[in-house]
Design an enzyme around this catalytic site. Sequence first.
Site, PDB file in Angstrom:
ATOM      1  N   CYS A 115      17.696 -31.043 -33.453  1.00 43.94           N
ATOM      2  CA  CYS A 115      17.837 -29.867 -34.326  1.00 43.94           C
ATOM      3  C   CYS A 115      17.436 -28.534 -33.687  1.00 43.94           C
ATOM      4  CB  CYS A 115      16.984 -30.052 -35.576  1.00 43.94           C
ATOM      5  SG  CYS A 115      17.153 -31.653 -36.384  1.00 43.94           S
ATOM      6  N   HIS A 137      14.095 -24.374 -39.118  1.00 47.62           N
ATOM      7  CA  HIS A 137      13.606 -25.315 -38.103  1.00 47.62           C
ATOM      8  C   HIS A 137      13.462 -24.732 -36.699  1.00 47.62           C
ATOM      9  CE1 HIS A 137      13.283 -29.938 -37.336  1.00 47.62           C
ATOM     10  NE2 HIS A 137      12.180 -29.259 -37.074  1.00 47.62           N
TER      11      HIS A 137
HETATM   12 CA    CA Z   1      19.665 -32.063 -36.849  1.00 43.61          CA
END
Ligand code: CA
Length: 533
Positions: free
Chosen positions: A121, A178
């Site tokens: 991510c 994130h």
């Molecule tokens: Ca991801």
Amino acid sequence: MRLNFALAAAAAMIALAGSAAHCSAAPAGAEAFDRSVASADNFEPAIPHPEQDAAVKAKLAQLRDKVGRRPNIVWLVVDDMGYGDPGCYGGGAVIGAATPHIDQLAAGGLKLTSCYAQQTCTPTRSAILTGRLPMRTGLTRPILAGDKITKNPWADEVSLARLLSDAGYSTLLCGKWHVGEEEGMRPHDVGFDEFYGYYPAQKEISQRVDERRYPGLVRDPRRLAAFEGAGPEDHLTHGFKGGRTERLAQIRSIQDMGRADAVLTEFTVEKIKQLAAGDKPFFLEHCFMKVHCDNFRNPDLASLSESKYPYKEAVSEVDMHVGAIVDALDQAGVLENTLIFFTSDNGPQMDAWPDAGYTPFRGAKGTTFEGGVRVPGIASWKGMIQPGRVSNDVFDLMDLFGTALTLAGASTDALPADRYYDFVDQTSFLLHDQGRSNREAAYFWWGSELMACRMHEYKIHVKVVLSQAPHMHIDLSVVNDVGLAPWFFNLHVDPKEEMTVGHRLDPWMATVIGKLKAHAATFKTYPPKQIGL
Ligand code: CA
């Protein structure tokens, strides 16, 4: 340093390829095989397409004359969706979760079949906003609660949101971020006018309230209290450039988690109305929480998928929201002046199966095999991208950075010259009716290890991630050096990367490894940044 080891390994492999010179000397046509040309020392070389570029420049100028403003840019980023999940990529109804809206987006635009992300991510999400590989920015792996970063990577990175903001765009990130929760690392600190969403992935939020999966946490008040002190933010957050940050509703149940994407989509749809009516073009990055594990069905919706598994319900829900966002752009009358790009930030997380996606390729999230990094990629622009186009040319999601700059009319001269940029401007590839990719190769890293390179139909690995149990690509895997020869696959005849053609069988291995070595050498001139991850 590990990097030097990677360089040494690459050099050793060059020597190895040379030792088999009688059958695989560096081919005379190596220059023609590698069509890319460097425009500057610190930019990824690109394949020149002067006629394609000129035609697209004229097409864009024509649109600008008609519409009177620069185009909007909308990215739709799904979390952990597999290459094989959408119907237009072979999944959909075949695997129990039809995706009519994503399929329609592809049918109306360009479907990329060699579109690459990083293998997790944070690396992908930071790379597409900086145009730089994680190894350069220091964001080499997902940031987790409790991580002590020694240096804010954003302190000297220039985000696309900032560049577009400076160029007169409204900028909004809605959904999962994130890339850091601390002040100075939040979306509204790094260039976005506005942020409405969650900092971490679904599982990090829902573990506090998911008694079935985490009973030892949820049913133990002391542990829960301890976790609350160190755990990731579980409130919906609304942030504004300048620093104002509001904590909105907390996720208090798995039902709340299941509703999150509907709440985010509602916000984006409302914002599209406002932004389209405003006097600026806009850049909107909508990042879904789903389909990252753990997926919980939205209790407000009837069952959406034939399969009924939570993952499949999540795929169908994301598809429904994609439809709503595209519809909002249509209703606002901006579809003809908006590039929409739909993708996933990495391959499926097979460790979470059956709460996981599908890829027809080897490996999954966490590996640099195709299953980890080859993702759906759909570019759609009514009137500008010919419907029904499909291309297997190489596209790296970082190319969205350079393409956005070009669409905004922002010059790369504004970029600091002291660092290397990995993006390639793909505007002409995406917009020309017979467009060809301007990128010659894509490179794959795992943390600080240089792993692999895709060039033409070839993929070469100097290191591999091997799982020690089937599909445990994150939780039970090791990073291995390859043996005497690199693993060299022809993806046309071996898309699952199982049958190496090696230096004995293919004349191009030396050329491809040369490309990998040239990439590694850019880190000598422009050393990687360390942030303590
Ligand atoms: Ca991801």
